[in-house]
Motif scaffolding. Structure first.
Motif, mmCIF file in Angstrom:
data_model
loop_
_atom_site.group_PDB
_atom_site.id
_atom_site.type_symbol
_atom_site.label_atom_id
_atom_site.label_comp_id
_atom_site.label_asym_id
_atom_site.label_seq_id
_atom_site.Cartn_x
_atom_site.Cartn_y
_atom_site.Cartn_z
ATOM 1 N N HIS A 130 0.855 -1.196 0.000
ATOM 2 C CA HIS A 130 0.000 0.000 0.000
ATOM 3 C C HIS A 130 0.888 1.242 0.000
ATOM 4 O O HIS A 130 1.982 1.223 0.538
ATOM 5 C CB HIS A 130 -0.893 0.029 1.249
ATOM 6 N N GLU A 131 0.385 2.324 -0.568
ATOM 7 C CA GLU A 131 1.127 3.583 -0.529
ATOM 8 C C GLU A 131 1.019 4.234 0.836
ATOM 9 O O GLU A 131 1.904 4.970 1.259
ATOM 10 C CB GLU A 131 0.598 4.546 -1.604
ATOM 11 N N VAL A 132 -0.099 3.961 1.524
ATOM 12 C CA VAL A 132 -0.362 4.549 2.829
ATOM 13 C C VAL A 132 -0.729 3.441 3.813
ATOM 14 O O VAL A 132 -1.472 2.519 3.475
ATOM 15 C CB VAL A 132 -1.530 5.572 2.746
ATOM 16 N N ILE A 133 -0.190 3.553 5.023
ATOM 17 C CA ILE A 133 -0.504 2.613 6.105
ATOM 18 C C ILE A 133 -1.232 3.404 7.190
ATOM 19 O O ILE A 133 -0.848 4.523 7.530
ATOM 20 C CB ILE A 133 0.778 1.979 6.673
ATOM 21 N N ASN A 134 -2.278 2.800 7.738
ATOM 22 C CA ASN A 134 -3.056 3.418 8.803
ATOM 23 C C ASN A 134 -2.843 2.640 10.092
ATOM 24 O O ASN A 134 -2.993 1.425 10.112
ATOM 25 C CB ASN A 134 -4.539 3.414 8.442
ATOM 26 N N ALA A 135 -2.516 3.370 11.160
ATOM 27 C CA ALA A 135 -2.248 2.726 12.443
ATOM 28 C C ALA A 135 -2.655 3.652 13.583
ATOM 29 O O ALA A 135 -2.726 4.874 13.417
ATOM 30 C CB ALA A 135 -0.758 2.393 12.557
ATOM 31 N N HIS A 136 -2.909 3.059 14.736
ATOM 32 C CA HIS A 136 -3.215 3.864 15.920
ATOM 33 C C HIS A 136 -1.964 4.636 16.343
ATOM 34 O O HIS A 136 -0.873 4.078 16.370
ATOM 35 C CB HIS A 136 -3.633 2.975 17.097
ATOM 36 N N PRO A 137 -2.113 5.907 16.712
ATOM 37 C CA PRO A 137 -0.971 6.704 17.196
ATOM 38 C C PRO A 137 -0.798 6.546 18.716
ATOM 39 O O PRO A 137 -0.881 7.528 19.462
ATOM 40 C CB PRO A 137 -1.364 8.125 16.798
ATOM 41 N N LEU A 138 -0.611 5.296 19.161
ATOM 42 C CA LEU A 138 -0.403 4.923 20.566
ATOM 43 C C LEU A 138 -1.689 4.919 21.396
ATOM 44 O O LEU A 138 -1.667 4.526 22.553
ATOM 45 C CB LEU A 138 0.658 5.793 21.257
ATOM 46 N N THR A 139 -2.799 5.361 20.811
ATOM 47 C CA THR A 139 -4.104 5.294 21.467
ATOM 48 C C THR A 139 -5.105 4.778 20.437
ATOM 49 O O THR A 139 -4.876 4.900 19.234
ATOM 50 C CB THR A 139 -4.574 6.684 21.964
ATOM 51 N N ASN A 140 -6.207 4.213 20.917
ATOM 52 C CA ASN A 140 -7.165 3.627 19.976
ATOM 53 C C ASN A 140 -8.347 4.547 19.665
ATOM 54 O O ASN A 140 -9.367 4.103 19.176
ATOM 55 C CB ASN A 140 -7.654 2.275 20.476
ATOM 56 N N ASP A 141 -8.174 5.847 19.937
ATOM 57 C CA ASP A 141 -9.237 6.795 19.615
ATOM 58 C C ASP A 141 -8.840 7.700 18.442
ATOM 59 O O ASP A 141 -9.382 8.795 18.273
ATOM 60 C CB ASP A 141 -9.618 7.631 20.840
ATOM 61 N N ALA A 142 -7.906 7.220 17.659
ATOM 62 C CA ALA A 142 -7.468 7.955 16.472
ATOM 63 C C ALA A 142 -6.793 6.976 15.520
ATOM 64 O O ALA A 142 -6.334 5.909 15.932
ATOM 65 C CB ALA A 142 -6.489 9.065 16.858
ATOM 66 N N THR A 143 -6.763 7.354 14.254
ATOM 67 C CA THR A 143 -6.057 6.582 13.232
ATOM 68 C C THR A 143 -5.145 7.542 12.487
ATOM 69 O O THR A 143 -5.600 8.583 12.012
ATOM 70 C CB THR A 143 -7.050 5.917 12.257
ATOM 71 N N THR A 144 -3.874 7.190 12.419
ATOM 72 C CA THR A 144 -2.891 8.025 11.738
ATOM 73 C C THR A 144 -2.495 7.365 10.423
ATOM 74 O O THR A 144 -2.155 6.177 10.399
ATOM 75 C CB THR A 144 -1.660 8.250 12.635
#
Length: 173
Positions: A130-144
């Motif tokens: 994928h060109e972009v990866i989505n992951a939690h930024p150390l908390t599960n109330d956001a997606t970076t």
């Protein structure tokens, strides 16, 4: 394995900024499972991650980051990742100790807290297409969302080796 307070989401963003890495973060209600997070798919393009925090018989820890629908055979994955014998899931206490996150917020970004390099991070090769990866930024109330090439730079900047292997089974749905 330090006794210091884990880095926060803001610390992570500051580190990425220092590296000149631009990310986009979308805030949402906390999600604890892949199923819960799928409601956000139309709003956030790119590869979405599932993370497995594992421990082998010698006490070594591994973080496998795969696509959200990937199927990982826990009975045989040790032969792929170089673990000693079969692996089991790491305990929540160790997850906090090494990666600074709670269950439900596990993320490749957690290696920012693994200053002792106790965890081997391994990405699945299909995710890295994928060109972009989505992951939690150390908390599960956001997606970076981060460009895949920038995720590679982030991992190396934390002092971790970049490992990309075929982790998921064929025909994963």
């Amino acid at each position: 394995m330090s006794a210091t307070t884990p880095k926060t989401r803001d610390d992570l963003f500051a580190f990425l900024d220092e590296l000149g890495i631009a990310v986009t973060t979308r805030y949402h209600p906390p999600v604890y499972t892949v199923e819960e997070s799928k409601a956000l798919r139309d709003e956030i393009p790119g590869g979405h991650t599932k993370n497995l925090f594992l421990r082998d018989k010698k006490g070594r820890h591994f973080l496998l980051t795969v696509e959200e629908d990937a199927v990982v055979d826990l009975k045989t994955i040790h032969t792929v990742i170089g673990a000693s014998g079969r692996v089991s899931f790491g305990k929540p206490e160790r997850l906090m100790e090494y990666l600074g996150v709670i269950p439900g917020a596990v993320t490749a970004f957690g290696v920012i807290n693994d200053t002792g390099n106790a965890v081997t991070l391994i990405f699945d090769e299909a995710l890295m297409r994928h060109e972009v990866i989505n992951a939690h930024p150390l908390t599960n109330d956001a997606t970076t969302s981060i460009a895949t090439e920038d995720m590679k730079r982030f991992v190396e900047a934390t002092g971790h080796a970049l490992h990309i292997l075929k982790l998921a089974s064929e025909g994963a749905t």
